[in-house]
Write a protein that holds these residues in place. Structure first.
Motif: not given
Length: 165
Positions: A70-83
């Motif tokens: 996140s912009e405020d560097l507080q939260s991390l989001f782990v996502l699946e990449p496309d490849v």
């Protein structure tokens, strides 16, 4: 003293994917800064996983996970990449094992922190000239420094958990 290497194993239906905790098996790239359409910093973490099938070595594969911060560097989001997603063709249990590995990596792995620290050191040595590059380098530095200090509470997994296979 014995110097045993840390390793983590994801057991899938057809093989074992083994992450051996060495700096050479961790790769961080694809950094993307905030822009007006995407209010997140983003980077890719690539892991070299050894594959064992029917007790035979089956080569290695690079698996990726995408991390947004996140912009405020507080939260991390782990996502699946496309490849080459580490979550691809895994059922719910196997995805949970991959999630556990990523969580371990981001929170506890000293090897991961070493890789990040070296990147920070290299970035600080780089000779950045124009204003855009300076801004980009500062953003990247802030994000990398954030990665040195992640707790379980900071991470949100936004992985599709349904059973694909």
């Amino acid at each position: 003293k014995l110097n045993m290497l840390e390793s983590k194993v994801i057991q899938t239906r057809c093989e074992k994917e083994i992450f051996i905790e060495e700096k050479s098996n961790i790769n961080i790239n694809g950094f993307r800064s905030l822009d007006k359409n995407i209010p997140f910093y983003e980077l890719m973490i690539g892991l070299d996983l050894m594959r064992i099938r029917d007790d035979e070595y089956y080569g290695t594969k690079k698996s990726y996970v995408s991390v947004r911060i996140s912009e405020d560097l507080q939260s991390l989001f782990v996502l699946e990449p496309d490849v080459q997603s580490i979550f691809a063709i895994k059922n719910k249990q196997e995805k949970e094992a991959a999630i556990e590995l990523i969580q371990y990596l981001l929170v506890d792995s000293q090897t991961f922190k070493q890789v990040v620290s070296e990147m920070i050191g290299n970035l600080k040595k780089e000779n950045v000239v124009n204003g855009f590059e300076v801004k980009e380098a500062k953003a990247k530095l802030a994000v990398l420094e954030r990665l040195l200090n992640v707790s379980d509470e900071d991470i949100n997994f936004t992985i599709r958990r349904e059973n694909i296979a």
